[in-house]
Enzyme design. Sequence first.
Site, mmCIF file in Angstrom:
data_model
loop_
_atom_site.group_PDB
_atom_site.id
_atom_site.type_symbol
_atom_site.label_atom_id
_atom_site.label_comp_id
_atom_site.label_asym_id
_atom_site.label_seq_id
_atom_site.Cartn_x
_atom_site.Cartn_y
_atom_site.Cartn_z
ATOM 1 C CE LYS A 1 55.503 76.108 38.906
ATOM 2 N NZ LYS A 1 54.165 75.824 38.376
ATOM 3 C CG PHE B 1 54.796 81.138 51.106
ATOM 4 C CD1 PHE B 1 55.911 81.704 51.713
ATOM 5 C CD2 PHE B 1 54.093 81.905 50.183
ATOM 6 C CE1 PHE B 1 56.310 83.008 51.415
ATOM 7 C CE2 PHE B 1 54.478 83.206 49.878
ATOM 8 C CZ PHE B 1 55.590 83.755 50.505
ATOM 9 C CG ASN B 2 56.717 75.640 52.866
ATOM 10 O OD1 ASN B 2 57.584 74.944 52.358
ATOM 11 N ND2 ASN B 2 56.939 76.882 53.277
ATOM 12 C CG LEU C 1 59.402 69.394 57.814
ATOM 13 C CD1 LEU C 1 60.550 68.525 58.314
ATOM 14 C CD2 LEU C 1 59.444 70.790 58.444
ATOM 15 C CE1 TYR D 1 48.282 66.896 49.571
ATOM 16 C CE2 TYR D 1 49.948 68.494 48.934
ATOM 17 C CZ TYR D 1 49.046 68.013 49.863
ATOM 18 O OH TYR D 1 48.927 68.634 51.070
ATOM 19 C CB ALA E 1 54.830 72.615 37.291
ATOM 20 N NE ARG E 2 60.347 67.740 33.895
ATOM 21 C CZ ARG E 2 60.589 66.432 33.917
ATOM 22 N NH1 ARG E 2 61.023 65.868 35.055
ATOM 23 N NH2 ARG E 2 60.420 65.685 32.853
ATOM 24 C CB ALA F 1 70.919 73.372 54.948
ATOM 25 C CE1 TYR G 1 58.376 74.700 41.061
ATOM 26 C CE2 TYR G 1 59.146 75.527 43.183
ATOM 27 C CZ TYR G 1 58.110 75.136 42.356
ATOM 28 O OH TYR G 1 56.813 75.189 42.798
#
Length: 312
Positions: A141, A165-166, A182, A11, A70-71, A267, A137
């Site tokens: 990194k 970040f996201n 999300l 992506y 990467a994973r 959570a 993870y």
Amino acid sequence: MRVLVTGAAGYLGYAVVAALAERGHEPVAFVRDAAKAPRHSARTAVGDLEDVASVRAAVRDVDGVCHLAARARVRESLSDPLPYWRTNVGGTLNLLEALTDGDAPAKLVLASTAAVYGTPETQPIDEDSPIAPANAYGATKAAADLAAANVAASGQLGAISLRAFNVAGAVDDCTDRDVTRLIPKVLAVQAGLADVLAVNGDGTTVRDFVHVADMAHAFVLAVEACTPGRWRAYNVGSGRETSINDVLTAAEQITGRPVPIKRNPPANEPRVLLADSRRIRDELGWQAPNSDLSQILSDGWKALTSAYAAPE
């Protein structure tokens, strides 16, 4: 500049290849399957990070590398950490070794992550925050960043780590399909590809979202700015405070339908994670013009519905 992009089939890889091509560079897609190379690629190199020979062949005639392969699933890294160390650290070491075999210092930009910081109390997070990853993870990194920094200090290459970040949104018709995140999950639910969105707690958890096109532009600026003998880390985030409830409201406005949700107990996760991205803005001139939440969701929704939406 001829730039190898590892993870080009992904992506973010698609967006980075497109951004490099738009800037006038020659992106070389490093992929395991030639059929999955992005359409903006100037050339394709087939191989795998864990295959040293294919890595050496791929870097032989490039000027720089954007290393994205990467994973990247946090929860998976907690239950099955070894593949993360093998790919994220071992693969990066293979790449560093290949790059340092050449006669001239190379340029390397690593896709790093805010997960290297863990859950610091001080927000927003700047690059001087302690490195304290809370999962494999983030730990892998952080290790890759440190390896690149050590090699850069030897004078054999210049390196930059971009700590995302996201990342969300879409470039062309390529959007994030990972519904463990999300925004892809919200859009999948709205498109009828998933039944319900599970929300932990009251939805007030705050995160920092950056458009994938803006993230890709950061890679272009970084590979152009790499200096032999120097490593630098940059946070890449919009700095905007966005709660889960904000995402739900915006998604409902864009898709024209309510988001079906299932409420779970809160959570064990940080309430707020925000980027201080002043360093990359000041030093590289980076901006985030596309990172408004409505544009992130609109672009993701358009890409998803054009290719994957369920029939009405």
